[in-house]
Scaffold this active site. Structure first.
Site, PDB file in Angstrom:
ATOM      1  CD1 TRP A  43      82.906  14.298  38.442  1.00  0.00           C
ATOM      2  CD2 TRP A  43      83.505  13.480  40.435  1.00  0.00           C
ATOM      3  NE1 TRP A  43      82.540  15.207  39.401  1.00  0.00           N
ATOM      4  CE2 TRP A  43      82.898  14.736  40.631  1.00  0.00           C
ATOM      5  CE3 TRP A  43      83.963  12.770  41.550  1.00  0.00           C
ATOM      6  CZ2 TRP A  43      82.726  15.303  41.879  1.00  0.00           C
ATOM      7  CZ3 TRP A  43      83.793  13.333  42.797  1.00  0.00           C
ATOM      8  CH2 TRP A  43      83.184  14.581  42.963  1.00  0.00           C
ATOM      9  CG  ASP A  66      81.967   7.715  43.332  1.00  0.00           C
ATOM     10  OD1 ASP A  66      80.965   7.896  44.052  1.00  0.00           O
ATOM     11  OD2 ASP A  66      82.528   8.639  42.699  1.00  0.00           O
ATOM     12  CB  ALA A  87      77.545   9.661  43.257  1.00  0.00           C
ATOM     13  CE  LYS A  94      75.436  14.436  42.036  1.00  0.00           C
ATOM     14  NZ  LYS A  94      76.698  14.627  42.729  1.00  0.00           N
TER      15      LYS A  94
HETATM   16  C1  LMR Z   1      79.064  16.626  38.681  1.00  0.00           C
HETATM   17  O1  LMR Z   1      79.908  15.822  38.273  1.00  0.00           O
HETATM   18  O2  LMR Z   1      78.533  17.469  37.949  1.00  0.00           O
HETATM   19  C2  LMR Z   1      78.640  16.571  40.114  1.00  0.00           C
HETATM   20  O3  LMR Z   1      79.141  15.431  40.720  1.00  0.00           O
HETATM   21  C3  LMR Z   1      78.951  17.798  40.841  1.00  0.00           C
HETATM   22  C4  LMR Z   1      80.387  17.941  41.200  1.00  0.00           C
HETATM   23  O4  LMR Z   1      80.670  18.083  42.399  1.00  0.00           O
HETATM   24  O5  LMR Z   1      81.240  17.940  40.312  1.00  0.00           O
END
Ligand code: LMR
Length: 396
Positions: A134, A215, A217, A250
Site C-alpha cells: 500500500w 496490517d 484493514a 472498511k
Molecule cells: C486505499 O488504499 O484505497 C484505502 O486504504 C484508502 C487510503 O487511505 O489510501
C-alpha cells in the site's frame, strides 16, 4: 520586508497524494460512463457507499443514551478494544493478557503508533516490506524513522505471489527484524497467502526470532471474519513479540470517522504492561486521545447480540458481493481469470502506467497508476463496460 524567506516559505511544493487525487479527478470527469475504481471504499449494487444498518441503529442509541463527552484518556474506549480483540485473535487470543491494545484513529493511526513504538524501542530497527505494498505504508512507517527493506511479494505480469523469493528474503532476515504482513485482502494486489504459506511464514518467524507487524484493514471482506484472520493468528501465535494494526473503517463502513486499534503481543504480562504504558505515552504526543464517536458506536454494536448479528450478516453480504464481481470479471476473459482467486476489494491489472492512462482517457476508468483497481467500485450496471474496456486495452 527583507527578501529572506520566512519560515514557512521555505517549504517545498508537496505533491498531492496520488490515490486521493484520483477521487477529485473522477468527480470532475463529465462522462456519465466514468467509473471510479481508485480509492478503496465499498460500493453496493447501485454504486453507493452505505452506512451499515447496525451502525445507524447504534448511532441512534448512542445519541439517546450518551450522557457526557468528557475525556476517556489516551487508550480510547477500553471496552471497544476488549470487544475487537476476539474478532482479531479468536477467543483464546482474547484471553491472552500478553496481548494489549489501544484504540487509534483508523488503521493509519495504528500503523503510525506501531512505527513510533518500534523507533522508540530501537532507532536502528528495520522492517521488511513486501513489494508492492500500500503506497501509504512507506510514508507512515518510514516517517517514524524505521528503516524499510523490500522483500519480493507479487509478480504483477504473472499475477502470482513470489512465495519462494519471499521465503528466501525472510530466511535472510536477522533476529529482531520486523516483517510487515497484510493480514488479509492484500492491498494493492488482492493476492493473499494461503494457510499453508502462512504456516511456513510462522515457522520462519519463530525460528529466526522475527517480529511480525500485521496490517489487517479488510477483515471480513475476503472469506469471512474468522477465515480472514486465520493466517495472521498463526503468525502471532508463533511469534514471541508481534504488532497488529487493525482497522474498522472498511468492515464497519465508517471510513471518515476513522476507527482502528493497535495490539502488541509480548512474551510476558509484565512486558505487555510496560508496552501499554509506552503506547499511551506515544499516543499522547500525537493525537492525545482518539475520537470517540465510532468507537462508542462499534462498542454498542458488539455488546448487543442482535446488532452484532446484523453487522456480521451485512458484512457477509458485502463479502459475497465482492466475490460475485470477481467471478464476473474472471469469466470475461482468460487473462482476467486470476481475479476470482484473489480476496477483498483490490486487484492489480497486469498493465503499464500508460495503459492505465489510456483506460482513463478513452473510457473514463479511474484506477491507481500501478493498475490497482477497487473491484467493488464497480456496480452491476457497469461491470461489463469495465471488463470490455480492459480487454480492449489488453488486446492492444
Ligand atoms: C486505499 O488504499 O484505497 C484505502 O486504504 C484508502 C487510503 O487511505 O489510501
Amino acid at each position: 520586508m527583507s527578501d529572506q524567506l520566512t519560515l514557512l516559505d521555505r517549504l517545498g511544493e508537496q505533491p498531492a497524494d496520488a490515490l486521493l487525487a484520483l477521487i477529485a479527478l473522477a468527480e470532475a470527469d463529465p462522462r456519465p460512463t466514468k467509473i471510479d475504481v481508485g480509492v478503496g471504499v465499498y460500493r453496493d449494487a447501485a454504486g453507493n457507499t452505505p452506512i451499515l444498518r447496525a451502525v445507524k441503529k447504534a448511532e441512534l442509541i448512542l445519541w439517546e443514551t450518551q450522557e457526557t463527552k468528557s475525556y476517556l484518556g489516551s487508550q480510547g474506549d477500553a471496552r471497544f478494544v476488549e470487544l475487537i480483540k476476539p474478532i482479531v485473535f479468536g477467543e483464546a487470543g482474547a484471553r491472552d493478557d500478553r496481548i494489549v491494545g489501544v484504540q487509534t484513529p483508523g488503521g493509519c493511526g495504528a500503523l503510525r503508533l506501531g512505527a513510533e513504538l518500534i523507533a522508540k524501542a530501537d532507532p536502528t530497527a528495520r522492517i521488511l516490506v513486501g513489494t508492492p505494498t500500500w503506497p501509504n505504508h512507506e510514508p507512515l512507517i518510514g516517517a517514524a524513522g524505521v528503516a524499510m527493506v523490500d522483500y519480493p511479494y507479487y509478480d504483477k505480469a504473472a499475477t502470482t505471489i513470489r512465495f519462494d523469493a519471499m521465503v528466501d528474503a525472510l530466511n535472510g532476515a536477522s533476529a529482531g527484524d520486523l516483517v510487515l504482513l497484510h493480514g488479509c485482502c492484500h492491498n494493492p494486489t488482492g493476492a493473499d497467502l494461503n494457510l499453508d504459506q502462512w504456516r511456513v511464514v510462522a515457522e520462519i518467524v519463530a525460528a529466526r526470532g522475527l517480529i511480525p507487524f500485521v496490517d489487517i484493514a479488510y477483515q471480513g471482506l475476503g472469506d469471512g471474519l474468522e477465515a480472514d484472520a486465520a493466517g495472521a493468528c498463526l503468525v502471532v501465535e508463533a511469534a514471541e513479540q508481534a504488532i497488529i494494526a487493525q482497522s474498522c473503517d472498511k468492515n464497519f463502513g465508517c471510513y471518515r470517522d476513522r476507527l482502528g486499534s493497535l495490539f502488541v503481543k509480548m512474551p510476558t504480562v509484565a512486558g505487555a504492561e510496560k508496552v501499554m504504558g509506552n503506547l499511551l505515552g506515544l499516543a499522547r504526543t500525537m493525537w492525545s486521545m482518539p475520537p470517540d464517536h465510532m468507537a462508542a458506536t462499534v462498542r454498542i454494536i458488539l455488546d448487543d447480540p442482535e446488532l452484532a448479528a446484523d453487522w456480521r450478516a451485512e458484512l457477509t453480504e458485502m463479502g459475497a458481493r465482492i466475490r460475485q464481481l470477481r467471478a464476473k470479471l474472471a469469466a470475461a476473459d482468460p487473462r482476467l481469470a486470476y481475479i476470482a482467486g484473489q480476496k477483498g476489494m483490490f486487484s492489480m491489472l497486469p498493465i503499464s502506467p500508460q495503459q492505465v492512462l489510456n483506460l482513463r482517457e478513452k473510457h473514463g476508468l479511474y484506477m491507481a497508476g500501478s493498475g490497482r483497481f477497487n473491484v467493488v467500485g464497480l456496480s452491476d450496471s457497469n461491470v461489463d463496460y469495465f471488463a470490455n474496456a480492459v480487454i480492449e486495452e489488453l488486446d492492444g
